[in-house]
Motif scaffolding. Structure first.
Motif, PDB file in Angstrom:
ATOM      1  N   GLY A   1       0.806  -1.216   0.000  1.00  0.00           N
ATOM      2  CA  GLY A   1       0.000   0.000   0.000  1.00  0.00           C
ATOM      3  C   GLY A   1       0.839   1.266   0.000  1.00  0.00           C
ATOM      4  N   LEU A   2       2.134   1.137   0.321  1.00  0.00           N
ATOM      5  CA  LEU A   2       3.011   2.309   0.354  1.00  0.00           C
ATOM      6  C   LEU A   2       3.190   2.942  -1.011  1.00  0.00           C
ATOM      7  N   PHE A   3       3.271   2.125  -2.061  1.00  0.00           N
ATOM      8  CA  PHE A   3       3.676   2.635  -3.368  1.00  0.00           C
ATOM      9  C   PHE A   3       2.646   3.606  -3.951  1.00  0.00           C
ATOM     10  N   GLY A   4       1.377   3.325  -3.763  1.00  0.00           N
ATOM     11  CA  GLY A   4       0.364   4.262  -4.223  1.00  0.00           C
ATOM     12  C   GLY A   4       0.311   5.507  -3.364  1.00  0.00           C
ATOM     13  N   LEU A   5       0.564   5.349  -2.056  1.00  0.00           N
ATOM     14  CA  LEU A   5       0.485   6.486  -1.148  1.00  0.00           C
ATOM     15  C   LEU A   5       1.649   7.453  -1.365  1.00  0.00           C
TER      16      LEU A   5
ATOM     17  N   VAL B   1      -4.416   4.085  10.090  1.00  0.00           N
ATOM     18  CA  VAL B   1      -4.489   5.327  10.857  1.00  0.00           C
ATOM     19  C   VAL B   1      -3.152   6.067  10.838  1.00  0.00           C
ATOM     20  N   GLY B   2      -2.049   5.330  11.017  1.00  0.00           N
ATOM     21  CA  GLY B   2      -0.740   5.974  11.021  1.00  0.00           C
ATOM     22  C   GLY B   2      -0.428   6.647   9.696  1.00  0.00           C
ATOM     23  N   ALA B   3      -0.668   5.939   8.595  1.00  0.00           N
ATOM     24  CA  ALA B   3      -0.404   6.521   7.285  1.00  0.00           C
ATOM     25  C   ALA B   3      -1.319   7.708   7.011  1.00  0.00           C
TER      26      ALA B   3
ATOM     27  N   GLY C   1       9.767   7.945   6.888  1.00  0.00           N
ATOM     28  CA  GLY C   1       8.764   7.886   7.941  1.00  0.00           C
ATOM     29  C   GLY C   1       7.515   7.155   7.482  1.00  0.00           C
ATOM     30  N   LEU C   2       7.103   7.423   6.254  1.00  0.00           N
ATOM     31  CA  LEU C   2       5.929   6.747   5.705  1.00  0.00           C
ATOM     32  C   LEU C   2       6.213   5.265   5.482  1.00  0.00           C
ATOM     33  N   ALA C   3       7.401   4.956   4.949  1.00  0.00           N
ATOM     34  CA  ALA C   3       7.750   3.554   4.705  1.00  0.00           C
ATOM     35  C   ALA C   3       7.856   2.777   6.006  1.00  0.00           C
ATOM     36  N   SER C   4       8.335   3.421   7.064  1.00  0.00           N
ATOM     37  CA  SER C   4       8.473   2.730   8.350  1.00  0.00           C
ATOM     38  C   SER C   4       7.118   2.351   8.928  1.00  0.00           C
ATOM     39  N   LEU C   5       6.101   3.151   8.658  1.00  0.00           N
ATOM     40  CA  LEU C   5       4.758   2.801   9.120  1.00  0.00           C
ATOM     41  C   LEU C   5       4.254   1.527   8.449  1.00  0.00           C
ATOM     42  N   TYR C   6       4.763   1.246   7.257  1.00  0.00           N
ATOM     43  CA  TYR C   6       4.412   0.012   6.541  1.00  0.00           C
ATOM     44  C   TYR C   6       5.414  -1.110   6.825  1.00  0.00           C
ATOM     45  N   ARG C   7       6.333  -0.884   7.767  1.00  0.00           N
ATOM     46  CA  ARG C   7       7.333  -1.860   8.211  1.00  0.00           C
ATOM     47  C   ARG C   7       8.346  -2.206   7.110  1.00  0.00           C
TER      48      ARG C   7
ATOM     49  N   PRO D   1      11.248   0.072   6.347  1.00  0.00           N
ATOM     50  CA  PRO D   1      12.063   1.294   6.447  1.00  0.00           C
ATOM     51  C   PRO D   1      13.211   1.287   5.450  1.00  0.00           C
ATOM     52  N   MET D   2      13.675   2.485   5.112  1.00  0.00           N
ATOM     53  CA  MET D   2      14.770   2.640   4.156  1.00  0.00           C
ATOM     54  C   MET D   2      16.130   2.637   4.838  1.00  0.00           C
ATOM     55  N   THR D   3      16.155   2.476   6.139  1.00  0.00           N
ATOM     56  CA  THR D   3      17.397   2.475   6.897  1.00  0.00           C
ATOM     57  C   THR D   3      17.738   1.063   7.342  1.00  0.00           C
ATOM     58  N   GLU D   4      18.870   0.930   8.025  1.00  0.00           N
ATOM     59  CA  GLU D   4      19.288  -0.383   8.507  1.00  0.00           C
ATOM     60  C   GLU D   4      18.469  -0.840   9.708  1.00  0.00           C
ATOM     61  N   ASP D   5      17.775   0.068  10.352  1.00  0.00           N
ATOM     62  CA  ASP D   5      16.951  -0.269  11.513  1.00  0.00           C
ATOM     63  C   ASP D   5      15.634  -0.876  11.021  1.00  0.00           C
ATOM     64  N   GLN D   6      15.607  -2.191  10.896  1.00  0.00           N
ATOM     65  CA  GLN D   6      14.433  -2.865  10.364  1.00  0.00           C
ATOM     66  C   GLN D   6      13.300  -2.968  11.381  1.00  0.00           C
ATOM     67  N   ASP D   7      13.530  -2.551  12.620  1.00  0.00           N
ATOM     68  CA  ASP D   7      12.481  -2.568  13.640  1.00  0.00           C
ATOM     69  C   ASP D   7      11.760  -1.226  13.754  1.00  0.00           C
ATOM     70  N   ALA D   8      12.113  -0.269  12.903  1.00  0.00           N
ATOM     71  CA  ALA D   8      11.487   1.050  12.962  1.00  0.00           C
ATOM     72  C   ALA D   8      10.006   0.950  12.632  1.00  0.00           C
ATOM     73  N   THR D   9       9.195   1.665  13.402  1.00  0.00           N
ATOM     74  CA  THR D   9       7.744   1.624  13.200  1.00  0.00           C
ATOM     75  C   THR D   9       7.189   2.896  12.578  1.00  0.00           C
TER      76      THR D   9
END
Length: 302
Positions: A87-91, A194-196, A258-264, A266-274
């Protein structure tokens, strides 16, 4: 009219300035409040074509691209992505429509001169800005959350049949499995809906504040496109160890991360980012820019 009434009226007219009676309006006067400004701004935002077009395009992009992506990824093989992540790609494209609308809510009135009428009807300039912000934020949040929720339901229907390969653990890159099937946790559902919706609505509200600062549609839209896209683009071209810290900083705090992290994803090395901490940071920045816009609104001429 009796003689007594006529004489009484004539006696009263003698006390009127220049013999002219003051005008008494038959319409009862009432004190205005924020509710009146909210109704006025809601009437304006729902009756202009830009609102219908931008929100319609946003809805089509979010749901349409989400559906196409889910169809492309559907199948029994695990794609390595969380259930709701497509769902991230359309958003990512749909948020640009909300940003544009946020700018136009303010700058269109400056462009047409309608702002003079608005501030004449409601001289309390802070009340006008607050009413615009509340009406736009609620509308953007409801529409974006609705589009994200519909996309999440589509993803759940088309991708939940993916099975866990033998080489994948029960939790891999945000993907969760129950009974060997790909599922989404409650936190993933909350972030993807809700987060997105909150994140995109806050970006739109930030755009409204920037529009109030610049009072120019093209300038404000260009500024917001730079805020959203430039950190990621700059980071992609920063190769080499010397720029690693700057690259990581730009990636971590870019709005798209930030948007990608809400979809789990993330673009960073921290794969636990929410994504929720970045959402809070965006809310703080938005309130600060709104405060600056509020202060300048009282100092500037229309």
């Amino acid at each position: 009219m009796s003689t007594q009434q006529y004489e009484g009226q004539a006696a009263g007219q003698a006390n009127w300035p220049n013999g002219i009676a003051p005008y008494n309006s038959p319409i009862p006067m009432a004190r205005t409040h924020l509710g009146h400004a909210l109704v006025s701004e809601w009437t304006k935002i729902r009756t202009v074509r830009s609102t219908v077009w931008t929100l319609s395009v946003m809805f089509v992009l979010v749901v349409g691209i989400g559906l196409l992506t889910a169809m492309a990824l559907s199948g029994d093989d695990y794609t390595g992505m969380p259930l709701l992540s497509s769902g991230l790609f359309g958003l990512m494209l749909g948020q640009l429509c909300v940003i544009t609308l946020g700018v136009l809510v303010v700058t269109s009135e400056y462009g047409t001169g309608m702002i003079r009428t608005t501030l004449t009807a409601c001289p309390q300039r802070g009340r006008v800005l607050l009413a615009k912000a509340v009406v736009f934020f609620v509308l953007a949040f409801v529409m974006t959350t609705l589009a994200c929720t519909l996309t999440a339901l589509i993803n759940s229907a088309l991708l939940s049949d993916q099975t866990r390969p033998s080489y994948v653990s029960d939790s891999n890159f945000g993907g969760s499995f129950e009974g060997g099937k790909l599922v989404a946790s409650g936190g993933e559902w909350l972030g993807a809906t809700v987060g997105a919706g909150l994140y995109v609505a806050l970006l739109g509200l930030l755009s409204l504040a920037v529009g109030a600062l610049l009072r120019h549609s093209a300038g404000a839209i260009t500024t917001m496109m730079g805020v959203v896209l430039l950190p990621l683009v700059m980071a992609l071209f920063m190769a080499g160890e010397a720029l690693k810290d700057v690259r990581d900083f730009l990636l971590e705090y870019s709005p798209l991360n930030g948007l990608a992290s809400l979809y789990r994803i993330p673009m960073t090395e921290d794969q636990d980012a929410t994504g929720w901490p970045l959402l809070g940071g965006l809310a703080v920045v938005t309130l600060i820019i709104l405060g600056v816009a509020y202060a300048l609104l009282h100092k500037r001429d229309v």
